[in-house]
Design an enzyme around this catalytic site. Structure first.
Site, mmCIF file in Angstrom:
data_model
loop_
_atom_site.group_PDB
_atom_site.id
_atom_site.type_symbol
_atom_site.label_atom_id
_atom_site.label_comp_id
_atom_site.label_asym_id
_atom_site.label_seq_id
_atom_site.Cartn_x
_atom_site.Cartn_y
_atom_site.Cartn_z
ATOM 1 N N CYS A 1 -4.466 -1.984 -8.896
ATOM 2 C CA CYS A 1 -4.559 -2.666 -10.184
ATOM 3 C C CYS A 1 -5.986 -2.576 -10.718
ATOM 4 O O CYS A 1 -6.894 -2.072 -10.053
ATOM 5 C CB CYS A 1 -4.132 -4.125 -10.061
ATOM 6 S SG CYS A 1 -5.212 -5.107 -8.989
ATOM 7 N N CYS B 1 -8.674 -4.170 -8.576
ATOM 8 C CA CYS B 1 -9.138 -3.316 -7.478
ATOM 9 C C CYS B 1 -10.206 -2.337 -7.974
ATOM 10 O O CYS B 1 -11.226 -2.131 -7.315
ATOM 11 C CB CYS B 1 -7.965 -2.548 -6.877
ATOM 12 S SG CYS B 1 -6.695 -3.560 -6.126
ATOM 13 N N ASP C 1 11.780 7.173 6.133
ATOM 14 C CA ASP C 1 10.744 6.919 7.128
ATOM 15 C C ASP C 1 10.736 5.415 7.397
ATOM 16 O O ASP C 1 11.310 4.633 6.638
ATOM 17 C CB ASP C 1 9.387 7.380 6.587
ATOM 18 C CG ASP C 1 8.234 6.997 7.498
ATOM 19 O OD1 ASP C 1 8.324 7.251 8.707
ATOM 20 O OD2 ASP C 1 7.265 6.413 6.990
ATOM 21 N N ASP D 1 6.118 7.849 3.138
ATOM 22 C CA ASP D 1 4.831 7.472 2.548
ATOM 23 C C ASP D 1 3.623 8.060 3.251
ATOM 24 O O ASP D 1 2.529 8.061 2.699
ATOM 25 C CB ASP D 1 4.687 5.943 2.556
ATOM 26 C CG ASP D 1 4.314 5.418 3.930
ATOM 27 O OD1 ASP D 1 4.993 5.785 4.916
ATOM 28 O OD2 ASP D 1 3.334 4.649 4.023
#
Length: 725
Positions: A41, A44, A444, A624
């Site tokens: 965001c 951050c 995963d 990921d």
């Protein structure tokens, strides 16, 4: 269990700024590249930029949220290692990037280029259409010829500039002796221009300048819509290459020297300090530590490393310094081989043929044959070359695939907009078409179905006094289990006991002294407890038997709902993870997944995808980690969360913007409906041709009819696509 030091930031030692004056001057600045996968965001971005800009020697720091990357201008003596404590204090994970291997994207330039060509074609089309109105209204002789010549002066340079993408695409196809949708487009444009110039030269009544420009405008609109549905196209293999560490500390007769990784040879000894990433494959010669192997296995919990332990390029040394004997360098390292797997998988996926291309295989030759037959028939009927060419050009213009050119991008744009509002970003042009074909979904585990953060499950089993001791030991470590324990105890209102002389044993845990007794928090073997498959941190207090704090991985929001929805839709769901078999089995049972595989390496995941594909399945891969990158690229279609590392996000076709996995099942449904709309658009375009072609072949298609027919078909296709919204 020991403290976990966050992975180091990365610098590119070769990207030094060129001195302004003489080449003998020392460089005045250097560029550093940091990958920040955990930013999400504006807050951050602000926190990272403020922290880095406040670091001595840093000139400027800019963060790109889309790429999750920070670019830093700094003085030459500022190294990546100097920024590790800054990033750690800010609480953001960082990974090494070699700036020299990153390819600058041309995506923004391509978008601006298309938009400029579209604007020029639109402006020219409106002006020529106004001139054509006068001709249609009855202008004759010199006035009509003047308007035609003005139209030619506007149209020729406009087509030369705006239609370049179609000319280049058609030439590329013809050069390898195949047809695509741009071949009939280019042929129609060329014939329209040639016959219009011929008519103008001979003072003819009709010219096709307005129709050619209108066609170009609508096709560019479709091309730009198609461009907008994609994210910046980068190679995941290049992203993996960027993670290769550019430098290493070589040990020669006890002396340390920093060298380029390319200078290392098999048998050399190198030193990897805590927080450093392994530059090569090797074997631990001396030292004890813990390794973050998530790059290769996806498992977030560290692995103990001691003498004789094998290490792979890309793994992160967490605690103690390690001396490594080099066993593989360059192209032979595990990280480079993973990049090769990704590159092979990407090249295989690129062979997928879209619905539009499949339509072009039939449509393009059909249009050419029809136009040729019209020319031959009218020439034999009238023996008038001029009339035959006019009608042949009219057939090409009125049957030109303007509606087909919009059929796919109009639908994908509408569907992409709907999914974006649900939290999914479609990156690849054919992702929706491939997603609609999926019958098998492979997930995963860590970071995908789970949040990748351990959660304490048995806090209530411990007395408060024991929790106070455990909290004191846990606060002295940054290990994931210690951090989770400290957070849970703090939320329960527990305060740390006065434990003294706390220190860490690299690779084992933390210990201290409490009221004259030694207390420990760490691995089972270290504290004398029996090892089990359950994730645990063991507390040893004096003469008492060690007791374990048990942890489980937190499910991502919507994980259970997403898996159930996919199963209800009749799709096979599998779980393939690099985590331990026990942890994978527990999660699979919890989610109702009967087909699972644990301790899978990157190559194992790719092989699993290949086997399923060979069996005729269309596989959706959801992952990921970097260990998932090759599998993501090998799958028929792939999805990764926005929190994924750079290479995984780049390899995937779709990015899940939020934490919730629920939109995955809905995306499959939207993709199926989008494909249905595309086929409907093809049928509408075909119906239009069935009505318009006889008019063109009969010689009744004036420029006005051709322009109106093309516009009507394009608007109809676009309105049908908007039903998806």
């Amino acid at each position: 269990m020991t403290a976990q030091i966050r992975p180091s930031a990365a610098a590119c030692p070769g990207c030094l700024a060129v001195p302004r004056d003489a080449v003998d001057e020392a460089p005045t600045s250097s560029r550093l590249a940091l990958s920040l996968p955990s930013i999400h965001c504006q807050a951050c971005i602000s926190a990272v930029e403020r922290g880095l800009n406040a670091t001595p020697g840093v000139t400027s720091a800019r963060v790109n949220l889309t790429l999750k990357r920070a670019m830093i201008e700094a003085e030459p003596d500022v190294r990546a290692a100097d920024l590790i404590p800054v990033l750690g204090d800010l609480g953001y994970e960082a990974h090494e990037l070699d700036l020299g291997t990153l390819t600058a994207t041309q995506g923004d330039k391509a978008g601006r280029d298309l938009l400029m060509r579209l604007a020029v074609a639109g402006f020219a089309s409106m002006n020529v259409m106004l001139l054509s109105v006068s001709v249609w209204a009855g202008a004759t002789d010199a006035t009509r010829d003047m308007f035609h010549w003005i139209s030619a002066a506007i149209t020729l340079p406009t087509i030369a500039f705006s239609a370049q993408p179609f000319f280049k695409s058609a030439w590329s196809a013809l050069r390898v002796r195949r047809l695509n949708m741009d071949v009939p487009i280019v042929l129609a444009l060329v014939l329209a221009l040639v016959t219009s110039l011929w008519e103008t030269t001979l003072s003819g009544e009709h010219a096709y300048f307005d129709a050619a420009l209108t066609l170009t405008f609508f096709l560019l609109a479709g091309r730009y819509l198609d461009f907008r549905t994609r994210a910046v196209a980068r190679s995941a293999a290049e992203e993996l290459a960027a993670l290769e560490v550019p430098r290493a500390i070589r040990l020669t007769d006890g002396f340390e020297s920093e060298v380029s990784v390319g200078e290392l040879a098999i048998g050399d000894l190198i030193l990897v300090r805590p927080g450093g990433r392994m530059p090569v494959d090797g074997e631990v010669v001396s030292g004890q530590s813990e390794l973050d192997r998530s790059l290769l296995t996806g498992e977030t919990l560290p692995v103990f490393a001691e003498q004789g332990q094998g290490v792979s390029a890309g793994e992160v040394n967490l605690t103690g310094p390690l001396t490594i004997r080099v066993t593989a360098v360059g192209e032979d390292t595990s990280l480079h081989r993973m990049g090769d797997l990704v590159a092979i998988a990407e090249s295989g996926r690129s062979r997928y043929t879209s619905l539009a291309d499949n339509a072009a295989k039939l449509y393009a030759p059909g249009v050419h044959i029809l136009s040729a037959l019209s020319f031959a028939g009218w020439y034999l009927y009238t023996w008038d070359l001029r009339t035959a060419l006019n009608i042949a050009a009219a057939v090409l213009i009125i049957t030109c695939p303007c509606a087909l050119g919009l059929a796919v991008p109009a639908v994908t744009t509408a569907a992409s907009g709907r999914l974006f509002r649900k939290g999914m970003l479609i990156k690849h042009a054919t992702a929706l078409e491939r997603l609609a074909q999926v019958d098998t979904v492979v997930f995963d585990k860590t970071g995908t179905l789970t949040a990748g953060t351990p959660q304490l499950t048995n806090l209530a089993d411990f007395k408060r006094a024991d929790l106070e001791i455990a909290l004191a030991l846990a606060e002295a470590s940054a290990h994931p289990l210690s951090k989770s324990l400290a957070q849970a105890a703090g939320e329960a209102g527990v305060t740390a006991a006065a434990v003294s002389d706390i220190h860490e044993a690299p690779g084992y845990g933390t210990e201290g002294s409490f009221r004259g007794s030694r207390v420990r928090l760490g691995r089972a073997a270290w504290v004398g407890a029996q090892q089990s498959d359950v994730t645990a941190a063991w507390l040893d207090i004096g003469d008492e038997n060690p007791r374990g704090f048990l942890f489980t991985d937190v499910l991502r929001p919507g994980a259970e709902a997403a898996v159930q929805a996919l199963l209800d839709a009749g799709k096979q769901v599998q779980l393939v993870s690099g985590d331990s078999k026990g942890a994978v089995q527990i999660l699979a049972a919890r989610l109702g997944i009967t087909n699972w595989v644990g301790e899978a390496l990157p190559a194992d995941k790719v092989e699993r995808i290949k086997v399923l594909s060979e069996q005729g399945h269309k596989v959706l891969m959801v992952g990921d980690g970097l260990n998932d990158t090759a599998a993501l690229a090998a799958a028929h279609v792939s999805i990764s969360p926005a929190s994924a590392l750079d290479a995984a996000r780049v390899a995937s076709d779709i990015v899940l913007l939020g934490q919730d996995l629920t939109p995955i099942a809905e995306a499959c449904d939207v993709a199926h409906r989008a494909t249905k709309r595309i086929r409907e658009n093809f049928r509408l375009a075909t119906l239009y041709n069935v009505i318009a072609v006889p008019l063109a072949v009969a010689g009744l298609a004036t420029p006005l009819i051709a322009a109106l027919a093309m516009s009507t078909s394009s608007i109809t296709v676009s309105l049908n696509a908007l039903r998806l919204r």
